[in-house]
Structures are given as C-alpha cells and as structure tokens.
Design a protein around this motif. Sequence first.
Motif, PDB file in Angstrom:
ATOM      1  N   MET A   1       0.842  -1.165   0.000  1.00  0.00           N
ATOM      2  CA  MET A   1       0.000   0.000   0.000  1.00  0.00           C
ATOM      3  C   MET A   1       0.892   1.234   0.000  1.00  0.00           C
ATOM      4  O   MET A   1       1.943   1.252   0.625  1.00  0.00           O
ATOM      5  N   LYS A   2       0.483   2.273  -0.695  1.00  0.00           N
ATOM      6  CA  LYS A   2       1.252   3.512  -0.811  1.00  0.00           C
ATOM      7  C   LYS A   2       0.552   4.651  -0.077  1.00  0.00           C
ATOM      8  O   LYS A   2      -0.667   4.663   0.042  1.00  0.00           O
ATOM      9  N   ALA A   3       1.345   5.599   0.392  1.00  0.00           N
ATOM     10  CA  ALA A   3       0.826   6.803   1.035  1.00  0.00           C
ATOM     11  C   ALA A   3       1.587   8.007   0.501  1.00  0.00           C
ATOM     12  O   ALA A   3       2.761   7.910   0.169  1.00  0.00           O
ATOM     13  N   LEU A   4       0.896   9.130   0.439  1.00  0.00           N
ATOM     14  CA  LEU A   4       1.504  10.387   0.009  1.00  0.00           C
ATOM     15  C   LEU A   4       1.358  11.390   1.143  1.00  0.00           C
ATOM     16  O   LEU A   4       0.247  11.695   1.565  1.00  0.00           O
ATOM     17  N   VAL A   5       2.487  11.874   1.645  1.00  0.00           N
ATOM     18  CA  VAL A   5       2.491  12.887   2.700  1.00  0.00           C
ATOM     19  C   VAL A   5       2.788  14.222   2.037  1.00  0.00           C
ATOM     20  O   VAL A   5       3.794  14.371   1.344  1.00  0.00           O
ATOM     21  N   ILE A   6       1.905  15.168   2.247  1.00  0.00           N
ATOM     22  CA  ILE A   6       2.062  16.494   1.645  1.00  0.00           C
ATOM     23  C   ILE A   6       2.546  17.446   2.728  1.00  0.00           C
ATOM     24  O   ILE A   6       1.824  17.751   3.669  1.00  0.00           O
ATOM     25  N   GLY A   7       3.782  17.899   2.574  1.00  0.00           N
ATOM     26  CA  GLY A   7       4.417  18.759   3.564  1.00  0.00           C
ATOM     27  C   GLY A   7       5.387  17.934   4.390  1.00  0.00           C
ATOM     28  O   GLY A   7       5.048  16.850   4.859  1.00  0.00           O
ATOM     29  N   TYR A   8       6.618  18.404   4.546  1.00  0.00           N
ATOM     30  CA  TYR A   8       7.634  17.626   5.243  1.00  0.00           C
ATOM     31  C   TYR A   8       8.287  18.425   6.365  1.00  0.00           C
ATOM     32  O   TYR A   8       9.480  18.369   6.593  1.00  0.00           O
ATOM     33  N   GLY A   9       7.431  19.174   7.071  1.00  0.00           N
ATOM     34  CA  GLY A   9       7.894  19.831   8.288  1.00  0.00           C
ATOM     35  C   GLY A   9       7.936  18.799   9.402  1.00  0.00           C
ATOM     36  O   GLY A   9       7.927  17.585   9.150  1.00  0.00           O
ATOM     37  N   SER A  10       7.943  19.239  10.634  1.00  0.00           N
ATOM     38  CA  SER A  10       8.058  18.294  11.746  1.00  0.00           C
ATOM     39  C   SER A  10       6.878  17.319  11.792  1.00  0.00           C
ATOM     40  O   SER A  10       7.068  16.125  12.051  1.00  0.00           O
ATOM     41  N   ILE A  11       5.678  17.803  11.519  1.00  0.00           N
ATOM     42  CA  ILE A  11       4.504  16.916  11.538  1.00  0.00           C
ATOM     43  C   ILE A  11       4.521  15.968  10.348  1.00  0.00           C
ATOM     44  O   ILE A  11       4.254  14.772  10.483  1.00  0.00           O
ATOM     45  N   GLY A  12       4.859  16.466   9.173  1.00  0.00           N
ATOM     46  CA  GLY A  12       4.938  15.622   7.989  1.00  0.00           C
ATOM     47  C   GLY A  12       5.984  14.530   8.138  1.00  0.00           C
ATOM     48  O   GLY A  12       5.774  13.389   7.723  1.00  0.00           O
ATOM     49  N   GLN A  13       7.124  14.872   8.750  1.00  0.00           N
ATOM     50  CA  GLN A  13       8.165  13.878   8.988  1.00  0.00           C
ATOM     51  C   GLN A  13       7.672  12.794   9.934  1.00  0.00           C
ATOM     52  O   GLN A  13       7.929  11.606   9.724  1.00  0.00           O
ATOM     53  N   ARG A  14       6.945  13.207  10.965  1.00  0.00           N
ATOM     54  CA  ARG A  14       6.415  12.230  11.926  1.00  0.00           C
ATOM     55  C   ARG A  14       5.391  11.321  11.251  1.00  0.00           C
ATOM     56  O   ARG A  14       5.406  10.109  11.447  1.00  0.00           O
ATOM     57  N   HIS A  15       4.497  11.895  10.447  1.00  0.00           N
ATOM     58  CA  HIS A  15       3.510  11.077   9.726  1.00  0.00           C
ATOM     59  C   HIS A  15       4.218  10.076   8.810  1.00  0.00           C
ATOM     60  O   HIS A  15       3.836   8.908   8.756  1.00  0.00           O
ATOM     61  N   ALA A  16       5.223  10.544   8.084  1.00  0.00           N
ATOM     62  CA  ALA A  16       5.953   9.660   7.165  1.00  0.00           C
ATOM     63  C   ALA A  16       6.598   8.509   7.920  1.00  0.00           C
ATOM     64  O   ALA A  16       6.537   7.349   7.487  1.00  0.00           O
ATOM     65  N   LEU A  17       7.206   8.800   9.060  1.00  0.00           N
ATOM     66  CA  LEU A  17       7.857   7.764   9.854  1.00  0.00           C
ATOM     67  C   LEU A  17       6.853   6.719  10.340  1.00  0.00           C
ATOM     68  O   LEU A  17       7.090   5.517  10.231  1.00  0.00           O
ATOM     69  N   VAL A  18       5.721   7.185  10.860  1.00  0.00           N
ATOM     70  CA  VAL A  18       4.691   6.261  11.357  1.00  0.00           C
ATOM     71  C   VAL A  18       4.152   5.397  10.222  1.00  0.00           C
ATOM     72  O   VAL A  18       3.995   4.183  10.376  1.00  0.00           O
ATOM     73  N   LEU A  19       3.889   6.007   9.076  1.00  0.00           N
ATOM     74  CA  LEU A  19       3.375   5.245   7.940  1.00  0.00           C
ATOM     75  C   LEU A  19       4.382   4.205   7.469  1.00  0.00           C
ATOM     76  O   LEU A  19       4.011   3.074   7.134  1.00  0.00           O
ATOM     77  N   LYS A  20       5.673   4.568   7.455  1.00  0.00           N
ATOM     78  CA  LYS A  20       6.712   3.604   7.076  1.00  0.00           C
ATOM     79  C   LYS A  20       6.773   2.459   8.076  1.00  0.00           C
ATOM     80  O   LYS A  20       6.917   1.303   7.700  1.00  0.00           O
ATOM     81  N   GLU A  21       6.649   2.795   9.363  1.00  0.00           N
ATOM     82  CA  GLU A  21       6.664   1.761  10.397  1.00  0.00           C
ATOM     83  C   GLU A  21       5.471   0.812  10.262  1.00  0.00           C
ATOM     84  O   GLU A  21       5.560  -0.351  10.637  1.00  0.00           O
ATOM     85  N   LEU A  22       4.374   1.319   9.721  1.00  0.00           N
ATOM     86  CA  LEU A  22       3.187   0.493   9.495  1.00  0.00           C
ATOM     87  C   LEU A  22       3.304  -0.335   8.221  1.00  0.00           C
ATOM     88  O   LEU A  22       2.402  -1.097   7.888  1.00  0.00           O
ATOM     89  N   GLY A  23       4.400  -0.155   7.491  1.00  0.00           N
ATOM     90  CA  GLY A  23       4.656  -0.960   6.315  1.00  0.00           C
ATOM     91  C   GLY A  23       4.205  -0.361   4.993  1.00  0.00           C
ATOM     92  O   GLY A  23       4.208  -1.040   3.970  1.00  0.00           O
ATOM     93  N   LEU A  24       3.836   0.923   4.984  1.00  0.00           N
ATOM     94  CA  LEU A  24       3.414   1.565   3.749  1.00  0.00           C
ATOM     95  C   LEU A  24       4.622   2.082   2.978  1.00  0.00           C
ATOM     96  O   LEU A  24       5.663   2.409   3.563  1.00  0.00           O
TER      97      LEU A  24
END
Length: 65
Positions: A1-24
């Motif tokens: 499954m793929k995810a797109l995070v829009i914005g890579y500030g501190s919150i975007g980085q955290r979302h990206a990390l969590v999504l990667k940890e979930l296997g996306l």
Amino acid sequence: MKALVIGYGSIGQRHALVLKELGLDVSIVSRRGLDELGFYSSVDEALCEENNINRSIKKHISKFL
C-alpha cells in the motif's frame, strides 16, 4: 500500500515515519528541494508519477496548489 504525505515539516516527517513503520510505501511532497527517491516538488508531479496512492495526509495543501 502507498501513502503520500504532503508537507515535510516536523509533523509531515512524523507522519511519514509512522506510515513507514506500518509498512506503507511513503512518498513525500515538499518544497524543500529534496532530490531523493520518493520526494516530489508538487502534488501534480507526485500524482502523475505515483500510481495507486491509497492514503493522503494533506497538510497545508493550499501552499502547493
């Protein structure tokens, strides 16, 4: 499954990390000029190149449109 995070500030980085940890498979839209695989400078560019994006975290999307 793929995810797109829009914005890579501190919150975007955290979302990206969590999504990667979930296997996306995470791609990111950022104006920071990151030239890494999976980083795009616009939403249009990301959506044109990435197929089957299942989830999108929209943060400050008006800055990109």
